[in-house]
Scaffold this motif. Structure first.
Motif, PDB file in Angstrom:
ATOM      1  N   LYS A  29       0.822  -0.920   0.134  1.00 21.08           N
ATOM      2  CA  LYS A  29      -0.335  -0.476   0.011  1.00 21.08           C
ATOM      3  C   LYS A  29       0.293   1.272  -0.177  1.00 21.08           C
ATOM      4  O   LYS A  29       1.982   1.327   0.686  1.00 21.08           O
ATOM      5  CB  LYS A  29      -0.871   0.133   1.121  1.00 21.08           C
ATOM      6  N   ILE A  30       0.320   1.973  -0.252  1.00 21.74           N
ATOM      7  CA  ILE A  30       1.414   3.005  -0.392  1.00 21.74           C
ATOM      8  C   ILE A  30       0.336   4.570  -1.214  1.00 21.74           C
ATOM      9  O   ILE A  30      -0.464   4.633  -1.431  1.00 21.74           O
ATOM     10  CB  ILE A  30       2.340   3.051  -1.899  1.00 21.74           C
ATOM     11  N   ALA A  31       0.695   5.436   0.152  1.00 23.74           N
ATOM     12  CA  ALA A  31      -0.111   6.631   0.363  1.00 23.74           C
ATOM     13  C   ALA A  31       0.851   8.182  -0.358  1.00 23.74           C
ATOM     14  O   ALA A  31       1.800   7.953  -0.448  1.00 23.74           O
ATOM     15  CB  ALA A  31       0.046   6.833   1.819  1.00 23.74           C
ATOM     16  N   LEU A  32      -0.695   8.676  -0.797  1.00 22.16           N
ATOM     17  CA  LEU A  32      -0.212  10.013  -1.761  1.00 22.16           C
ATOM     18  C   LEU A  32      -0.897  10.633  -1.246  1.00 22.16           C
ATOM     19  O   LEU A  32      -2.186  10.636  -0.367  1.00 22.16           O
ATOM     20  CB  LEU A  32      -0.191   9.132  -3.417  1.00 22.16           C
ATOM     21  N   GLN A  33      -0.843  11.980  -1.575  1.00 20.39           N
ATOM     22  CA  GLN A  33      -1.888  13.213  -1.337  1.00 20.39           C
ATOM     23  C   GLN A  33      -2.906  13.071  -2.157  1.00 20.39           C
ATOM     24  O   GLN A  33      -2.175  13.000  -3.572  1.00 20.39           O
ATOM     25  CB  GLN A  33      -0.478  14.305  -0.943  1.00 20.39           C
ATOM     26  N   LYS A  34      -3.745  13.347  -1.413  1.00 20.36           N
ATOM     27  CA  LYS A  34      -5.445  13.164  -2.430  1.00 20.36           C
ATOM     28  C   LYS A  34      -5.627  14.337  -2.962  1.00 20.36           C
ATOM     29  O   LYS A  34      -5.333  14.798  -4.062  1.00 20.36           O
ATOM     30  CB  LYS A  34      -5.647  13.087  -1.062  1.00 20.36           C
ATOM     31  N   SER A  35      -4.759  15.456  -2.325  1.00 15.52           N
ATOM     32  CA  SER A  35      -5.230  16.728  -3.004  1.00 15.52           C
ATOM     33  C   SER A  35      -4.006  18.174  -2.869  1.00 15.52           C
ATOM     34  O   SER A  35      -4.597  18.733  -1.861  1.00 15.52           O
ATOM     35  CB  SER A  35      -7.380  17.322  -3.165  1.00 15.52           C
ATOM     36  N   GLY A  36      -3.643  18.583  -4.035  1.00 16.27           N
ATOM     37  CA  GLY A  36      -2.489  19.263  -3.332  1.00 16.27           C
ATOM     38  C   GLY A  36      -1.039  19.387  -4.127  1.00 16.27           C
ATOM     39  O   GLY A  36      -1.582  19.074  -4.667  1.00 16.27           O
TER      40      GLY A  36
END
Ligand code: PRP
Ligand code: ZN
Length: 291
Positions: A9-16
């Protein structure tokens, strides 16, 4: 709760600021997935990876706690949250500075003049560390956003916030005073995920692709024709040309030369190549370079 199904699982900034380039990096690695900031979770169709869209401020903790195995997040956020995560790669985008700024008309012109003043920030830990190291006592006003408005609302004399293009500071009548921290985006990992054999194998496969894509960034592949006699001069002109590929052409005394060249010097170099006898110069993008 997201099931632990052996997928990474990789987390990214959802909006920015980091969202588009984070997505572009993963896509440049050949990963296929839909991405909607409204949906938390996007499975990859062609790799055992799920993409999580999160608030950037939460990413360090989520990676530390293993909610995500990997994360793409700014160094500024990792430093502020003090999370125990391992940095695998600096990603070369999302460059910014955490800066102290004051209103344009303020009489504060040096760090020393901030003594005893109110500084608004969403980065209290980093700011307090900085002030301690400079032996300055100030009042740190912790806000959760819209820090640039604090001087106008008279809740602070200065602010400590992220400056990227400088637009936010300019439109809010703020003058930068000093850089507290320089930052770019990082690929970070949960240490336990790296110790897990199956996950580690997936991380390593992903890392090869990411490094390939980072290596290719800012580079172009150049092909040109030239007389054999021009080769020594051409080699001097192209900086990246340690061992170019040189192949003979059907025309007697002519060769084709192939190499990799940095995009930012391309136009200068091309003019020199032409005057050194190169012709038929073709430049194409490079998707990846696997060493
Ligand atoms: C920072 C900062 C400003 C903006 C500055 O926010 O709080 O709003 O970027 O950028 P500029 O110099 O290009 O105008 P950030 O991207 O860190 O987002 P967040 O605070 O919403 O997490
Ligand atoms: Zn944020």
């Amino acid at each position: 709760m997201i099931a632990s199904n052996g997928r990474l699982k990789i987390a990214l900034q959802k909006s920015g600021r980091l969202t588009d380039e984070s997505l572009a990096l993963l896509r440049s690695c050949g990963l296929e997935f839909e991405f909607q900031k409204q949906s938390l979770y996007s499975p990859c169709r062609n790799f055992a990876l799920d993409v999580l869209a999160l608030r950037d401020d939460d990413i360090p903790e989520y990676v530390q706690d293993g909610v995500a195995d990997l994360g793409i997040v700014g160094e500024n956020v990792v430093a502020e949250r003090g999370a125990r995560v391992k940095t695998l790669n600096r990603l070369g985008f999302g460059g910014c500075r955490l800066m102290l700024s004051v209103p344009v008309r303020s009489s504060i012109r040096s760090l020393a003049r901030l003594r005893g003043k109110r500084i608004a920030t969403t980065y209290p830990n980093t700011l307090k560390r900085f002030l301690r190291s400079h032996k300055l006592r100030c009042e740190v006003v912790e806000l959760s956003g819209a820090v640039e408005l604090a001087p106008t609302l008279d809740v602070a004399d200065a602010i400590c916030d992220i400056v990227s293009t400088g637009t936010t500071a300019r439109v809010n009548g703020l003058r930068p005073l000093l850089t507290v921290l320089e930052s770019e985006s990082l690929l970070v990992a949960n240490p336990a995920a790296l110790a897990d054999k199956r996950k580690r194998a997936l991380v390593d496969r992903l890392l090869i692709r990411i490094s390939g894509s980072l290596q290719a960034r800012g580079k172009r592949y150049i092909m040109l024709n030239a007389p054999v006699s021009a080769i020594p001069r051409l080699k001097k002109i192209i900086p990246a040309l340690k061992s170019p590929t040189i192949v003979p052409l059907a025309e007697e005394g002519m060769v084709a030369l192939h190499s990799v060249i940095a995009e930012d010097v391309f136009w200068d170099v091309m003019e020199q190549l032409k005057s050194a006898g190169a012709s038929g110069i073709i430049v194409v993008p490079i998707e990846t370079i696997i060493q």
